[in-house]
Design a protein around this motif. Structure first.
Motif, short mmCIF file in Angstrom:
data_model
loop_
_atom_site.label_atom_id
_atom_site.label_comp_id
_atom_site.label_asym_id
_atom_site.label_seq_id
_atom_site.Cartn_x
_atom_site.Cartn_y
_atom_site.Cartn_z
N MET A 1 109.31 104.80 16.00
CA MET A 1 110.57 104.76 16.73
C MET A 1 110.90 103.32 17.14
N THR A 2 112.15 102.96 16.99
CA THR A 2 112.59 101.62 17.36
C THR A 2 112.68 101.49 18.88
N ALA A 3 112.20 100.36 19.40
CA ALA A 3 112.38 100.11 20.83
C ALA A 3 113.87 99.86 21.09
N PRO A 4 114.41 100.43 22.18
CA PRO A 4 115.84 100.24 22.45
C PRO A 4 116.17 98.79 22.76
N GLY A 5 117.39 98.40 22.47
CA GLY A 5 117.83 97.03 22.73
C GLY A 5 118.16 96.78 24.19
N THR A 6 118.34 95.52 24.53
CA THR A 6 118.72 95.12 25.89
C THR A 6 120.19 94.70 25.91
N LEU A 7 120.86 95.12 26.97
CA LEU A 7 122.24 94.66 27.19
C LEU A 7 122.21 93.42 28.09
N TYR A 8 122.74 92.32 27.59
CA TYR A 8 122.82 91.10 28.38
C TYR A 8 124.25 90.90 28.87
N GLY A 9 124.41 90.72 30.17
CA GLY A 9 125.69 90.28 30.71
C GLY A 9 125.59 88.78 30.87
N LEU A 10 126.28 88.04 30.03
CA LEU A 10 126.14 86.58 30.03
C LEU A 10 127.32 85.90 30.70
N GLY A 11 127.07 85.23 31.81
CA GLY A 11 128.10 84.39 32.40
C GLY A 11 128.26 83.16 31.52
N VAL A 12 129.46 82.95 30.98
CA VAL A 12 129.67 81.80 30.09
C VAL A 12 130.39 80.67 30.82
N GLY A 13 130.61 80.84 32.13
CA GLY A 13 131.23 79.78 32.92
C GLY A 13 132.75 79.85 32.89
N PRO A 14 133.38 78.90 33.61
CA PRO A 14 134.81 79.00 33.88
C PRO A 14 135.73 78.60 32.73
N GLY A 15 135.23 77.93 31.71
CA GLY A 15 136.14 77.55 30.63
C GLY A 15 135.62 76.40 29.78
N ASP A 16 135.14 75.34 30.43
CA ASP A 16 134.55 74.22 29.71
C ASP A 16 133.29 74.72 28.99
N PRO A 17 133.26 74.58 27.64
CA PRO A 17 132.09 75.09 26.90
C PRO A 17 130.76 74.47 27.35
N ILE A 122 119.17 96.37 31.22
CA ILE A 122 120.26 95.40 31.39
C ILE A 122 119.73 94.14 32.07
N GLU A 123 120.11 93.00 31.55
CA GLU A 123 119.77 91.73 32.20
C GLU A 123 121.04 90.90 32.36
N VAL A 124 121.27 90.45 33.59
CA VAL A 124 122.47 89.64 33.84
C VAL A 124 122.06 88.19 33.99
N VAL A 125 122.73 87.31 33.27
CA VAL A 125 122.52 85.87 33.40
C VAL A 125 123.71 85.31 34.18
N PRO A 126 123.46 84.85 35.41
CA PRO A 126 124.58 84.40 36.24
C PRO A 126 125.25 83.16 35.65
N GLY A 127 126.51 82.97 35.99
CA GLY A 127 127.25 81.83 35.46
C GLY A 127 127.96 81.04 36.54
N VAL A 128 128.49 79.90 36.18
CA VAL A 128 129.29 79.10 37.10
C VAL A 128 130.61 79.82 37.34
N SER A 129 130.94 80.06 38.61
CA SER A 129 132.13 80.83 38.97
C SER A 129 133.34 79.93 39.17
N SER A 130 134.52 80.53 39.08
CA SER A 130 135.74 79.75 39.15
C SER A 130 135.96 79.06 40.50
N PRO A 131 135.61 79.64 41.66
CA PRO A 131 135.83 78.86 42.90
C PRO A 131 135.06 77.54 42.90
N MET A 132 133.83 77.58 42.39
CA MET A 132 133.03 76.35 42.33
C MET A 132 133.63 75.37 41.31
N ALA A 133 134.12 75.91 40.19
CA ALA A 133 134.74 75.04 39.19
C ALA A 133 136.02 74.41 39.74
#
Lengths: 235, 235
Positions: A1-17, A122-133
């Motif tokens: 049986m295949t191990a189930p995958g992980t869902l990542y919530g990725l914060g990609v930041g406010p706009g600047d790559p 599920i694993e969430v990777v926090p990102g830079v938020s718009s108020p800080m940007a």
């Protein structure tokens, strides 16, 4: 049986790559499937932020919103999207959901999270938020010391906005959009007009900083007003 | 004549070295001088976060705090630090100040910023802030939709804390430290104890997540309580 995958919530930041974190970038490049919010037609902002980082060859799920978010039940969009994601996870494939800013800070990731949490890893990777940007772009400290700092969505009732703003040293008024004139009235009532700074699409290529009285309504969705009682007047 | 240097306020994120942004990392590696807050003795947390990224050969300025921050005037620490930084800037050397989390969000960078702004070119690189990092670790959305979200420093007066907490859907109570019992009383009064989650040193190696009633006072300085009225009870 295949191990189930992980869902990542990725914060990609406010706009600047370049405002993506090393951690989000690593996850982004490693997953076989990415998903992202997108308008009913045309390109996704979240995908655009990371476009130059994509390794190629990934499966993609565009979670397309209806034209008017108020006229559709979330279930119609997020239900099928969550099902499509769950299918990949069940088949052992990790899925990364790209989130503008931070996934858990006023993000649409919430709608997927509430449908998939408990049943999937599920694993969430926090990102830079718009108020800080916005604060960084405006060269204006957001909050310090024992300041009460409040985030106020502009669609709220005028009296409530005024009461909450009166009870804080500093505020970020988000989702200004077609509520611009109401926001200006509230700031004027509280004598805070010259302590308020307006910015739209912070750190994106179309970024605009303007005096609040020179903005033509409606403001775009990605617009914000930062207020600080002890802040400098508009420069 | 040498062109003056730029002062960079670099958000290095909440603790996990991978939660630094590409932009902050690029600036960090390029500058000849770094500065960072540090305790009166021993290593700096901010420097520790980026230690593995340092290219070597940089000049370093440790801005050392007194043992008890309440008993010293900021001028005695930040005045000389700002002077030391200004000397490098005037000599044409860029200086990066390392800031835990985000520079403009309750950061000590503010004290340097207010002394150097206007006279020097300053660029702030926003970082991932602790409320977002805590939410990610706790698997608990911070705010959504039209939530009012408030950041409350725990040293505030008990009545003020209660009033501001009552007026928000979600809150991050920061700087809990020796105010833990007051925070618990306020939460209990408002019937929010089972909606509150406690976390210390989020994303750092010593990270701790515990039920609020099992924390022995005083809590460490880097501790936080997240509250959401519609959030799940403690799991």
């Amino acid at each position: 049986m295949t191990a189930p995958g992980t869902l990542y919530g990725l914060g990609v930041g406010p706009g600047d790559p370049e405002l993506i974190t090393l951690k989000a970038l690593k996850r982004l490049k490693a997953v076989p499937v990415i998903a992202y919010p997108a308008p009913s037609e045309g390109p996704s902002i979240a995908r655009g932020i990371v476009a130059d980082h994509l390794p190629g060859g990934q499966q993609e799920i565009a979670v397309r919103m209806a034209l008017d978010a108020k006229q559709f039940p979330a279930e119609e969009v997020y239900g099928p999207a969550a099902d499509a994601i769950a299918e990949h996870l069940d088949a052992g494939r990790d899925v990364a959901v790209l989130c503008e800013g931070d996934p858990f800070f006023y993000g649409s990731f919430m709608y997927l999270f509430e449908r998939l949490a408990g049943r999937h890893r599920i694993e969430v990777v926090p990102g830079v938020s718009s108020p800080m940007a916005c604060a960084a772009v405006l060269d204006a400290p957001l909050a310090a010391g024992n300041d009460v700092f409040v985030v106020l969505p502009a669609p709220l009732d005028e009296e409530l906005l005024a009461a909450r703003l009166a009870g804080a040293e500093a505020a970020a008024i988000i989702k200004v959009g077609r509520h611009l004139e109401k926001v200006r009235r509230v700031l004027e009532r509280l004598g805070l007009l010259d302590r308020a700074r307006y910015i739209e699409r912070a750190t994106m290529t179309q970024q605009q900083v303007r005096p609040l009285d020179q903005v033509e309504p409606p403001a775009p969705y990605f617009s914000m007003v930062l207020v600080h009682r002890r802040g400098q007047a508009w420069r």
